[in-house]
Design an enzyme around this catalytic site. Structure first.
Site, PDB file in Angstrom:
ATOM      1  N   SER A   1      27.345   3.959  39.298  1.00 17.16           N
ATOM      2  CA  SER A   1      27.151   2.639  39.376  1.00 17.16           C
ATOM      3  C   SER A   1      26.407   2.098  40.669  1.00 17.16           C
ATOM      4  O   SER A   1      26.778   2.900  41.754  1.00 17.16           O
ATOM      5  CB  SER A   1      28.433   1.879  39.203  1.00 17.16           C
TER       6      SER A   1
HETATM    7  N1  SAH Z   1      32.681   4.848  37.266  1.00 17.57           N
HETATM    8  C1  SAH Z   1      31.172   5.808  37.522  1.00 17.57           C
HETATM    9  C2  SAH Z   1      30.325   5.152  36.422  1.00 17.57           C
HETATM   10  C3  SAH Z   1      30.324   6.037  35.317  1.00 17.57           C
HETATM   11  S1  SAH Z   1      29.169   5.647  33.992  1.00 17.57           S
HETATM   12  C4  SAH Z   1      30.981   5.643  39.023  1.00 17.57           C
HETATM   13  O1  SAH Z   1      31.691   5.802  39.734  1.00 17.57           O
HETATM   14  O2  SAH Z   1      29.767   5.221  39.216  1.00 17.57           O
HETATM   15  C5  SAH Z   1      30.257   5.392  32.854  1.00 17.57           C
HETATM   16  C6  SAH Z   1      31.037   6.429  32.146  1.00 17.57           C
HETATM   17  O3  SAH Z   1      31.574   5.961  31.110  1.00 17.57           O
HETATM   18  C7  SAH Z   1      30.240   7.525  31.702  1.00 17.57           C
HETATM   19  O4  SAH Z   1      30.502   8.743  32.240  1.00 17.57           O
HETATM   20  C8  SAH Z   1      30.523   7.666  30.032  1.00 17.57           C
HETATM   21  O5  SAH Z   1      30.809   9.075  29.559  1.00 17.57           O
HETATM   22  C9  SAH Z   1      31.688   7.027  30.226  1.00 17.57           C
HETATM   23  N2  SAH Z   1      32.662   6.483  28.873  1.00 17.57           N
HETATM   24  C10 SAH Z   1      31.805   5.845  27.930  1.00 17.57           C
HETATM   25  N3  SAH Z   1      32.577   5.633  27.022  1.00 17.57           N
HETATM   26  C11 SAH Z   1      33.880   5.997  27.154  1.00 17.57           C
HETATM   27  C12 SAH Z   1      35.209   6.228  26.642  1.00 17.57           C
HETATM   28  N4  SAH Z   1      35.408   5.620  25.393  1.00 17.57           N
HETATM   29  N5  SAH Z   1      36.180   6.795  27.321  1.00 17.57           N
HETATM   30  C13 SAH Z   1      35.949   7.340  28.599  1.00 17.57           C
HETATM   31  N6  SAH Z   1      34.544   7.383  29.095  1.00 17.57           N
HETATM   32  C14 SAH Z   1      33.766   6.663  28.533  1.00 17.57           C
END
Ligand code: SAH
Length: 269
Positions: free
Chosen positions: A110
């Site tokens: 993000s």
């Molecule tokens: N927190 C991260 C952003 C990751 S993007 C950062 O520091 O930038 C969002 C993430 O959510 C992805 O890796 C995706 O695989 C995860 N995601 C989507 N649905 C999910 C679910 N039901 N349970 C756990 N993770 C999920």
């Protein structure tokens, strides 16, 4: 979205390439669990990174401040975590720009302004205000682990759940040098929350669905706050939603439009 120029008179950082040796911060395991954010891991930026990277990070924080982020603990936490270590080497020169970047498997890290905004909103929850920190946190969507690292600067404990095993493993590797006793990564379906450690003072989701999963609301403590992107049925736009739980029930507020990857159910090994 372009960022305003940093308001600083200091000369620009020597610039890239950044030194990329692994950070091995001297993080004490005896660190008090409710240490105020301003006291936590201050030495990290200088422990293994070049001064230039700490400086570029300070400039990022200046831009966040100029763009309206007011919480000093949040800005301080953003200043501590070396974001460039969470992105691929090829993207490292963009690590401190206000942009999301690919982390593999169709997912993104993000953008800093969104991380700061969401955590600042979380800090406004009743329990967080009373305790001066995020308390017990549940993060859905670990990705590469960057936001989890920022959260752990401000929390009593963080449980971060990821459904994609390769990303869960990657985050484990990237976060290992922090040796944080406050941060635990879970490979699981975050739509179910994480019942064993519920209730949570703060719940934050980095992926957005069409509705808030009931499990998240159930697992939110009284006095707790949840911040998540949710697609709005009327406009089909994904908006940032804040939910506070009090003795009487839940209070929902809808904030600005955002653009997160989709929340999906089930595990991918
Ligand atoms: N927190 C991260 C952003 C990751 S993007 C950062 O520091 O930038 C969002 C993430 O959510 C992805 O890796 C995706 O695989 C995860 N995601 C989507 N649905 C999910 C679910 N039901 N349970 C756990 N993770 C999920």
């Amino acid at each position: 979205m372009s960022s305003p120029p940093p308001r600083t008179n200091r000369p620009r950082a020597a610039g890239f390439p950044l030194r990329l040796e692994q950070v091995k911060p001297a993080r004490s395991v005896e660190q008090p669990e409710r240490a105020p954010a301003s006291h936590s891991v201050r030495s990290k930026a200088s422990a293994g990174l070049g001064l230039d990277s700490a400086d570029v990070r300070r400039q990022m924080v200046q831009r966040l401040r100029a763009s309206g982020v007011q919480s000093e603990p949040v800005l301080n936490a953003m200043a501590q975590v070396p974001r460039h270590q969470f992105v691929d080497a090829a993207l490292v020169t963009q690590a401190y720009e206000d942009t999301s970047l690919p982390i593999g498997h169709g997912q993104t890290i993000s953008k800093p302004s969104v991380v700061a905004r969401m955590i600042e909103l979380l800090m406004g929850g009743a329990n967080a205000r009373n305790h001066g920190g995020l308390g017990k946190v549940l993060e859905i969507g670990t990705g590469c682990g960057y936001q989890a690292a920022v959260l752990s600067e401000l929390a009593h404990s963080v449980i971060s759940v990821e459904r994609l095993k390769p990303l869960h493993d990657k985050a484990r590797e990237l976060l290992a040098p922090l040796r944080s006793t406050r941060l635990r990564l879970v490979y699981g379906d975050g739509m179910l929350g994480h019942p064993p450690n519920a209730p949570y003072d703060s719940i934050i989701a980095a992926a957005g669905g069409d509705a808030l999963p009931a499990a998240w609301l159930d697992q939110l403590a009284v006095g707790g706050r949840l911040v998540s992107p949710v697609r709005q049925p009327e406009s089909a736009k994904q908006m940032l939603v804040v939910v506070d739980r009090n003795e009487q029930g839940y209070v929902h507020r809808v904030h600005e439009a955002v653009n997160f990857v989709p929340l999906k159910s089930g595990l991918i090994g």
